[in-house]
Design a protein around this motif. Structure first.
Motif, PDB file in Angstrom:
ATOM      1  N   HIS A  53       0.866  -1.179   0.000  1.00 14.36           N
ATOM      2  CA  HIS A  53       0.000   0.000   0.000  1.00 14.36           C
ATOM      3  C   HIS A  53       0.900   1.226   0.000  1.00 14.36           C
ATOM      4  O   HIS A  53       1.860   1.293   0.771  1.00 14.36           O
ATOM      5  CB  HIS A  53      -0.913   0.026   1.217  1.00 14.36           C
ATOM      6  CG  HIS A  53      -2.032  -0.954   1.121  1.00 14.36           C
ATOM      7  ND1 HIS A  53      -2.769  -1.321   2.217  1.00 14.36           N
ATOM      8  CD2 HIS A  53      -2.539  -1.649   0.079  1.00 14.36           C
ATOM      9  CE1 HIS A  53      -3.685  -2.190   1.839  1.00 14.36           C
ATOM     10  NE2 HIS A  53      -3.555  -2.412   0.551  1.00 14.36           N
TER      11      HIS A  53
ATOM     12  N   LYS B 197       0.731   5.142   0.625  1.00 14.73           N
ATOM     13  CA  LYS B 197      -0.074   6.245   1.163  1.00 14.73           C
ATOM     14  C   LYS B 197       0.591   7.566   0.799  1.00 14.73           C
ATOM     15  O   LYS B 197       1.748   7.807   1.146  1.00 14.73           O
ATOM     16  CB  LYS B 197      -0.175   6.158   2.686  1.00 14.73           C
ATOM     17  CG  LYS B 197      -1.050   5.053   3.185  1.00 14.73           C
ATOM     18  CD  LYS B 197      -1.192   5.147   4.697  1.00 14.73           C
ATOM     19  CE  LYS B 197      -2.109   4.088   5.225  1.00 14.73           C
ATOM     20  NZ  LYS B 197      -2.268   4.186   6.684  1.00 14.73           N
TER      21      LYS B 197
ATOM     22  N   HIS C 117      -2.485  14.142  -0.420  1.00 16.92           N
ATOM     23  CA  HIS C 117      -3.868  14.030  -0.871  1.00 16.92           C
ATOM     24  C   HIS C 117      -4.671  13.038  -0.041  1.00 16.92           C
ATOM     25  O   HIS C 117      -5.821  12.774  -0.348  1.00 16.92           O
ATOM     26  CB  HIS C 117      -3.912  13.597  -2.339  1.00 16.92           C
ATOM     27  CG  HIS C 117      -3.215  14.555  -3.236  1.00 16.92           C
ATOM     28  ND1 HIS C 117      -3.728  15.794  -3.556  1.00 16.92           N
ATOM     29  CD2 HIS C 117      -2.015  14.476  -3.859  1.00 16.92           C
ATOM     30  CE1 HIS C 117      -2.891  16.425  -4.347  1.00 16.92           C
ATOM     31  NE2 HIS C 117      -1.839  15.652  -4.545  1.00 16.92           N
TER      32      HIS C 117
ATOM     33  N   LYS D   7      -4.508   9.860   0.057  1.00 15.08           N
ATOM     34  CA  LYS D   7      -4.955   8.770  -0.812  1.00 15.08           C
ATOM     35  C   LYS D   7      -4.063   7.559  -0.607  1.00 15.08           C
ATOM     36  O   LYS D   7      -2.907   7.681  -0.235  1.00 15.08           O
ATOM     37  CB  LYS D   7      -4.916   9.186  -2.275  1.00 15.08           C
ATOM     38  CG  LYS D   7      -5.952  10.215  -2.626  1.00 15.08           C
ATOM     39  CD  LYS D   7      -6.250  10.182  -4.082  1.00 15.08           C
ATOM     40  CE  LYS D   7      -7.366  11.160  -4.346  1.00 15.08           C
ATOM     41  NZ  LYS D   7      -8.282  10.718  -5.326  1.00 15.08           N
TER      42      LYS D   7
ATOM     43  N   TRP E  44      -2.874   3.910  -2.616  1.00 17.99           N
ATOM     44  CA  TRP E  44      -2.820   3.122  -3.845  1.00 17.99           C
ATOM     45  C   TRP E  44      -2.320   1.739  -3.487  1.00 17.99           C
ATOM     46  O   TRP E  44      -1.490   1.572  -2.599  1.00 17.99           O
ATOM     47  CB  TRP E  44      -1.867   3.764  -4.852  1.00 17.99           C
ATOM     48  CG  TRP E  44      -2.365   5.082  -5.354  1.00 17.99           C
ATOM     49  CD1 TRP E  44      -2.246   6.296  -4.735  1.00 17.99           C
ATOM     50  CD2 TRP E  44      -3.096   5.319  -6.543  1.00 17.99           C
ATOM     51  NE1 TRP E  44      -2.844   7.263  -5.482  1.00 17.99           N
ATOM     52  CE2 TRP E  44      -3.368   6.695  -6.607  1.00 17.99           C
ATOM     53  CE3 TRP E  44      -3.526   4.488  -7.577  1.00 17.99           C
ATOM     54  CZ2 TRP E  44      -4.062   7.259  -7.660  1.00 17.99           C
ATOM     55  CZ3 TRP E  44      -4.213   5.067  -8.629  1.00 17.99           C
ATOM     56  CH2 TRP E  44      -4.471   6.432  -8.661  1.00 17.99           C
ATOM     57  N   THR E  45      -2.821   0.731  -4.182  1.00 22.28           N
ATOM     58  CA  THR E  45      -2.382  -0.643  -3.975  1.00 22.28           C
ATOM     59  C   THR E  45      -1.499  -1.064  -5.134  1.00 22.28           C
ATOM     60  O   THR E  45      -1.911  -0.979  -6.294  1.00 22.28           O
ATOM     61  CB  THR E  45      -3.589  -1.602  -3.865  1.00 22.28           C
ATOM     62  OG1 THR E  45      -4.370  -1.211  -2.742  1.00 22.28           O
ATOM     63  CG2 THR E  45      -3.133  -3.035  -3.694  1.00 22.28           C
TER      64      THR E  45
ATOM     65  N   ARG F 278      -3.749  -0.044  -8.377  1.00 23.89           N
ATOM     66  CA  ARG F 278      -5.136   0.366  -8.277  1.00 23.89           C
ATOM     67  C   ARG F 278      -5.301   1.398  -7.162  1.00 23.89           C
ATOM     68  O   ARG F 278      -4.624   1.318  -6.148  1.00 23.89           O
ATOM     69  CB  ARG F 278      -6.025  -0.843  -8.004  1.00 23.89           C
ATOM     70  CG  ARG F 278      -6.107  -1.807  -9.191  1.00 23.89           C
ATOM     71  CD  ARG F 278      -6.879  -3.057  -8.858  1.00 23.89           C
ATOM     72  NE  ARG F 278      -6.139  -4.026  -8.049  1.00 23.89           N
ATOM     73  CZ  ARG F 278      -5.142  -4.788  -8.496  1.00 23.89           C
ATOM     74  NH1 ARG F 278      -4.723  -4.663  -9.721  1.00 23.89           N
ATOM     75  NH2 ARG F 278      -4.562  -5.667  -7.716  1.00 23.89           N
ATOM     76  N   GLU F 279      -6.227   2.325  -7.376  1.00 31.36           N
ATOM     77  CA  GLU F 279      -6.512   3.312  -6.334  1.00 31.36           C
ATOM     78  C   GLU F 279      -7.296   2.640  -5.218  1.00 31.36           C
ATOM     79  O   GLU F 279      -8.166   1.807  -5.466  1.00 31.36           O
ATOM     80  CB  GLU F 279      -7.302   4.477  -6.907  1.00 31.36           C
ATOM     81  CG  GLU F 279      -7.451   5.622  -5.927  1.00 31.36           C
ATOM     82  CD  GLU F 279      -8.054   6.859  -6.544  1.00 31.36           C
ATOM     83  OE1 GLU F 279      -8.240   7.814  -5.782  1.00 31.36           O
ATOM     84  OE2 GLU F 279      -8.325   6.877  -7.751  1.00 31.36           O
ATOM     85  N   GLY F 280      -6.950   2.977  -3.987  1.00 33.44           N
ATOM     86  CA  GLY F 280      -7.617   2.405  -2.822  1.00 33.44           C
ATOM     87  C   GLY F 280      -6.784   1.304  -2.196  1.00 33.44           C
ATOM     88  O   GLY F 280      -5.877   0.766  -2.820  1.00 33.44           O
TER      89      GLY F 280
ATOM     90  N   ASP G 100       3.893  13.613  -2.038  1.00 40.59           N
ATOM     91  CA  ASP G 100       3.985  13.587  -3.500  1.00 40.59           C
ATOM     92  C   ASP G 100       5.398  13.923  -3.955  1.00 40.59           C
ATOM     93  O   ASP G 100       5.950  13.291  -4.854  1.00 40.59           O
ATOM     94  CB  ASP G 100       3.019  14.588  -4.128  1.00 40.59           C
ATOM     95  CG  ASP G 100       1.569  14.187  -4.007  1.00 40.59           C
ATOM     96  OD1 ASP G 100       1.297  13.042  -3.600  1.00 40.59           O
ATOM     97  OD2 ASP G 100       0.696  15.014  -4.339  1.00 40.59           O
TER      98      ASP G 100
END
Length: 91
Positions: A30, A32, A36, A38, A40-41, A51-53, A66
């Motif tokens: 993951h 992080k 933002h 957010k 991502w996996t 994938r997002e999430g 970022d």
């Protein structure tokens, strides 16, 4: 270390790079992004992809900004440098 780079007009090669990386790593990560909030996996185990999430159970979680991610992806800085300066957290 293999770095996956999406090459312009070379999607097949980028996909092959991801499959090769998945074979070497064999884990779910993951990612992080603090700026933002957010997640991502990076699935580098069963079905390679990004994938997002937060999907599934991650073997590790990388938390960074970022700016730190860009410096890592462009090889301007190393993971070790980011970690030692508190810009990369590994859980």
């Amino acid at each position: 270390m293999l770095v996956v780079v999406a090459r312009e007009n070379d999607v097949e090669q980028a996909a092959e790079d991801l499959r090769t990386l998945a074979q070497e790593v064999g884990a779910v990560v993951h990612l992080k992004l603090k700026d933002h909030n957010k997640v991502w996996t990076l699935d580098l185990a069963k079905s390679p992809g990004v994938r997002e999430g937060a999907e599934g159970t991650a073997q590790t979680t990388l938390t960074l900004t970022d700016e730190a991610l860009v410096s890592l992806l462009t090889a301007a800085r190393t993971p070790q440098d980011l970690y030692q300066h508190g810009e990369l957290r590994v859980d």
